[in-house]
Design an enzyme around this catalytic site. Structure first.
Site, short mmCIF file in Angstrom:
data_model
loop_
_atom_site.label_atom_id
_atom_site.label_comp_id
_atom_site.label_asym_id
_atom_site.label_seq_id
_atom_site.Cartn_x
_atom_site.Cartn_y
_atom_site.Cartn_z
N GLN A 1 8.41 -13.80 36.22
CA GLN A 1 9.76 -14.32 36.41
C GLN A 1 9.82 -15.23 37.63
O GLN A 1 9.38 -14.86 38.71
CB GLN A 1 10.74 -13.13 36.57
CG GLN A 1 12.19 -13.53 36.64
CD GLN A 1 12.71 -14.16 35.36
OE1 GLN A 1 12.48 -13.67 34.27
NE2 GLN A 1 13.43 -15.28 35.49
N LYS B 1 15.29 -9.03 29.00
CA LYS B 1 14.00 -9.24 28.32
C LYS B 1 13.38 -7.90 27.95
O LYS B 1 12.92 -7.71 26.82
CB LYS B 1 13.05 -10.05 29.21
CG LYS B 1 13.43 -11.53 29.26
CD LYS B 1 12.72 -12.29 30.35
CE LYS B 1 13.29 -13.70 30.48
NZ LYS B 1 12.82 -14.42 31.67
N ASP C 1 5.27 -17.93 28.12
CA ASP C 1 6.23 -18.92 28.63
C ASP C 1 5.76 -20.35 28.34
O ASP C 1 6.54 -21.30 28.48
CB ASP C 1 6.40 -18.75 30.15
CG ASP C 1 7.70 -18.04 30.52
OD1 ASP C 1 8.63 -18.04 29.68
OD2 ASP C 1 7.78 -17.50 31.64
#
Ligand code: NAP
Length: 295
Positions: free
Chosen positions: A98, A54, A121
């Site tokens: 994460q 990422k 997200d």
């Protein structure tokens, strides 16, 4: 019949190219450089790999990457303080925490602390609700990628029978909402579904998000159906670890008209959509016209 292989790597590279162009235009015309903050707690090996990719792709796309790698023993309060700082930081357009988080931290509490406008997200209830009610939202990246891949081989999903196997908050549920927006007729299957093969055989387009290796067999697939395999499962073969999907690929390519491989299908699209969401979040917060990245 042998299925067309939907090349997620290539399609994701195209999307990342569009993102990089949009970032370039924002910097040139407005002096804005979108930034993505990635928060990792602990050293879960899979998470380290995901976070590394990422960061690399954020920088390659011309954006700022803010790295917050914290030790395993970080307290929930410390993490919430960091989220508060990132929420307030104008150079941060998107925040990604994460998962999984260590057990002593309430993941829901942390995800819900993220400013919905920076929730790239798409897991915050505000974005979940906006998606479900058809309002502009930040949408979870993996389901977004699934729809984009399906649309590379289907001109429209309207009126098609779409079957989603899996109903997680991260993949299955948002995928259902996106399919409804596409005017597909949606069936959802899960671990309690009876006669799963029969349900799958109704699908013109079949999405597998189960997390169990090669569960969906070739004879469960309607001839000519499009298959999008979200699963990432590590299995042992000949003494080595390999990654397989939720669909028995060798069988499925004999029945489907098109299929995503694992790896190289949905996985690369997830990161590309994350970058796209970061640019979109940067524009929305400033009420700027959004680049059309996710069509
Ligand atoms: P999850 O939270 O574990 O959800 C799995 C879903 O599958 C649940 O709804 C479960 O039903 C259902 N299920 C489990 N066993 C089943 C069975 N035998 N028959 C029918 N349904 C069954 O998993 P997830 O987070 O959605 O992830 C699913 C897969 O996608 C995993 O392999 C994950 O690694 C992968 N993934 C990939 C990406 C990517 O970027 N490519 C991103 C996210 C996830 P119940 O609800 O009844 O328990």
């Amino acid at each position: 019949m042998t299925a067309k292989i939907i090349d997620g790597k290539m399609i994701a590279a195209e999307l990342r190219g569009k993102v990089a162009d949009a970032v370039h235009r924002l910097a040139r015309d407005r002096g804005i450089v979108p930034g993505l903050a990635v928060v990792l707690v602990g050293s879960n090996p899979a998470s380290l790999i995901y976070v590394g990719s990422k960061k690399k792709m954020t920088i390659a796309g011309g954006m700022k990457s803010f790295d917050h790698s914290l030790p395993e023993h970080t307290s929930e309060a410390e993490l919430l303080k960091l989220i508060e700082r990132l929420n307030a930081d104008p150079s941060v357009s998107g925040i990604l925490v994460q998962l999984p988080l260590p057990k002593h931290i309430d993941a829901q509490k942390v995800l819900y602390a993220i400013d919905p406008a920076k929730d790239v997200d798409g897991f915050h209830p505000v974005n979940v609700g906006r998606l479900a009610t058809g309002l502009p939202a930040l949408v979870p990246c993996t389901p977004l990628g699934c729809i984009m891949l399906a649309k590379t081989v289907l001109p429209s999903l309207e009126g098609l029978n779409a079957v989603v196997v899996g109903r997680s908050n991260i993949v299955g549920k948002p995928l259902i909402q996106l399919l409804l927006q596409e005017n597909a007729t949606v069936t959802v299957a899960h671990s309690k579904t009876e006669n799963l093969p029969e349900v799958c055989r109704r699908a013109d387009v079949l999405f597998a998000a189960i997390g169990r290796p090669e569960t969906i067999r070739g004879h469960w697939i309607k001839p000519g159906a499009v298959v999008i395999d979200v699963g990432i499962n590590r299995v042992m073969a000949n003494g080595k670890t390999k990654i397989v999907g939720d669909v028995a690929y060798a069988e499925a390519i004999q029945a489907a008209s098109a299929i995503t491989p694992v790896p190289g299908g949905v996985g690369p699209m997830t990161i590309a959509c994350l970058l796209a969401n970061t640019v979109i979040a940067a524009c929305r917060r400033r009420a700027l016209a959004e680049p059309r990245l996710l069509e």
